[in-house]
Write a protein that holds these residues in place. Structure first.
Motif, PDB file in Angstrom:
ATOM      1  N   ARG A  39       0.851  -1.194   0.000  1.00 21.38           N
ATOM      2  CA  ARG A  39       0.000   0.000   0.000  1.00 21.38           C
ATOM      3  C   ARG A  39       0.881   1.236   0.000  1.00 21.38           C
ATOM      4  O   ARG A  39       1.911   1.267   0.677  1.00 21.38           O
ATOM      5  N   ALA A  40       0.433   2.247  -0.726  1.00 19.87           N
ATOM      6  CA  ALA A  40       1.177   3.504  -0.755  1.00 19.87           C
ATOM      7  C   ALA A  40       0.203   4.666  -0.864  1.00 19.87           C
ATOM      8  O   ALA A  40      -0.782   4.596  -1.600  1.00 19.87           O
ATOM      9  N   VAL A  41       0.489   5.731  -0.138  1.00 14.16           N
ATOM     10  CA  VAL A  41      -0.314   6.945  -0.228  1.00 14.16           C
ATOM     11  C   VAL A  41       0.034   7.642  -1.541  1.00 14.16           C
ATOM     12  O   VAL A  41       1.212   7.777  -1.887  1.00 14.16           O
ATOM     13  N   TYR A  93      -7.576   1.501  -5.811  1.00 17.20           N
ATOM     14  CA  TYR A  93      -7.427   2.632  -4.907  1.00 17.20           C
ATOM     15  C   TYR A  93      -8.449   2.501  -3.785  1.00 17.20           C
ATOM     16  O   TYR A  93      -9.547   2.001  -3.995  1.00 17.20           O
ATOM     17  N   GLU A  94      -8.069   2.963  -2.615  1.00 18.80           N
ATOM     18  CA  GLU A  94      -9.023   3.016  -1.511  1.00 18.80           C
ATOM     19  C   GLU A  94      -8.785   4.286  -0.711  1.00 18.80           C
ATOM     20  O   GLU A  94      -7.652   4.783  -0.634  1.00 18.80           O
ATOM     21  N   ASN A  95      -9.850   4.805  -0.170  1.00 22.24           N
ATOM     22  CA  ASN A  95      -9.758   5.977   0.701  1.00 22.24           C
ATOM     23  C   ASN A  95      -9.673   5.513   2.142  1.00 22.24           C
ATOM     24  O   ASN A  95     -10.474   4.696   2.578  1.00 22.24           O
ATOM     25  N   ARG A  96      -8.699   6.046   2.853  1.00 19.97           N
ATOM     26  CA  ARG A  96      -8.527   5.698   4.259  1.00 19.97           C
ATOM     27  C   ARG A  96      -8.812   6.940   5.109  1.00 19.97           C
ATOM     28  O   ARG A  96      -8.182   7.986   4.906  1.00 19.97           O
ATOM     29  N   LEU A 110      -5.073   5.744  -1.067  1.00 19.30           N
ATOM     30  CA  LEU A 110      -4.056   4.690  -1.097  1.00 19.30           C
ATOM     31  C   LEU A 110      -4.142   3.920  -2.405  1.00 19.30           C
ATOM     32  O   LEU A 110      -5.234   3.609  -2.886  1.00 19.30           O
ATOM     33  N   LEU A 111      -2.990   3.600  -2.948  1.00 14.85           N
ATOM     34  CA  LEU A 111      -2.908   2.639  -4.039  1.00 14.85           C
ATOM     35  C   LEU A 111      -2.565   1.311  -3.387  1.00 14.85           C
ATOM     36  O   LEU A 111      -1.614   1.224  -2.601  1.00 14.85           O
TER      37      LEU A 111
END
Length: 133
Positions: A39-41, A93-96, A110-111
């Motif tokens: 995971r990476a921002v 992609y996801e939003n945290r 996040l990817l």
């Protein structure tokens, strides 16, 4: 014993036993799959940010598999990270949710990348990186 009764009770049990035997392995398989997920921002979903995120996600995976936090002693790692998009199986992609120091609620993007275990293991061997045991 009545054959209908045997079919009604024994047959489901015969099917259930193999499933119960496989259940402990599901956690092992899930844990192994997570080893190859990074995971990476990222700032946005642009191509440049995607490439940057892929490299960071692969670096995270290499860190999980080797136990190393820095790769300075392995000069081949930085150039190898540029091939991250070639060995990714899938990404999304996801939003945290995040809370800033002032209490403001926000989200960071996040990817999340799932890399090929075979390709990553091959990369570890090529770069002569130690494997975490």
């Amino acid at each position: 014993m009545n054959s209908a009764l045997v079919k009604h009770y024994c047959l489901p049990m015969l099917l259930l036993v193999p499933l119960l035997l496989l259940l402990p392995w599901s956690a092992v398989w899930a844990a192994e799959a997570d080893l190859y997920k990074g995971r990476a921002v990222v700032a946005d979903q642009s191509a440049a940010e995607k490439d940057k995120g892929m490299r960071a996600a692969l670096r995270q995976v290499l860190g999980k598999l080797t136990g190393l936090s820095q790769f300075g002693d392995y000069p081949g790692v930085s150039p190898a990270l540029s091939s991250a998009s070639k060995i990714v199986l899938a990404f999304y992609y996801e939003n945290r949710p995040q809370t800033l120091p002032d209490g403001t609620k926000t989200e960071e993007l996040l990817l999340v990348a799932n890399f090929s275990p075979l390709a990553v293991d091959q990369l570890l061997n090529e770069l002569q990186l130690p494997r975490w045991k």
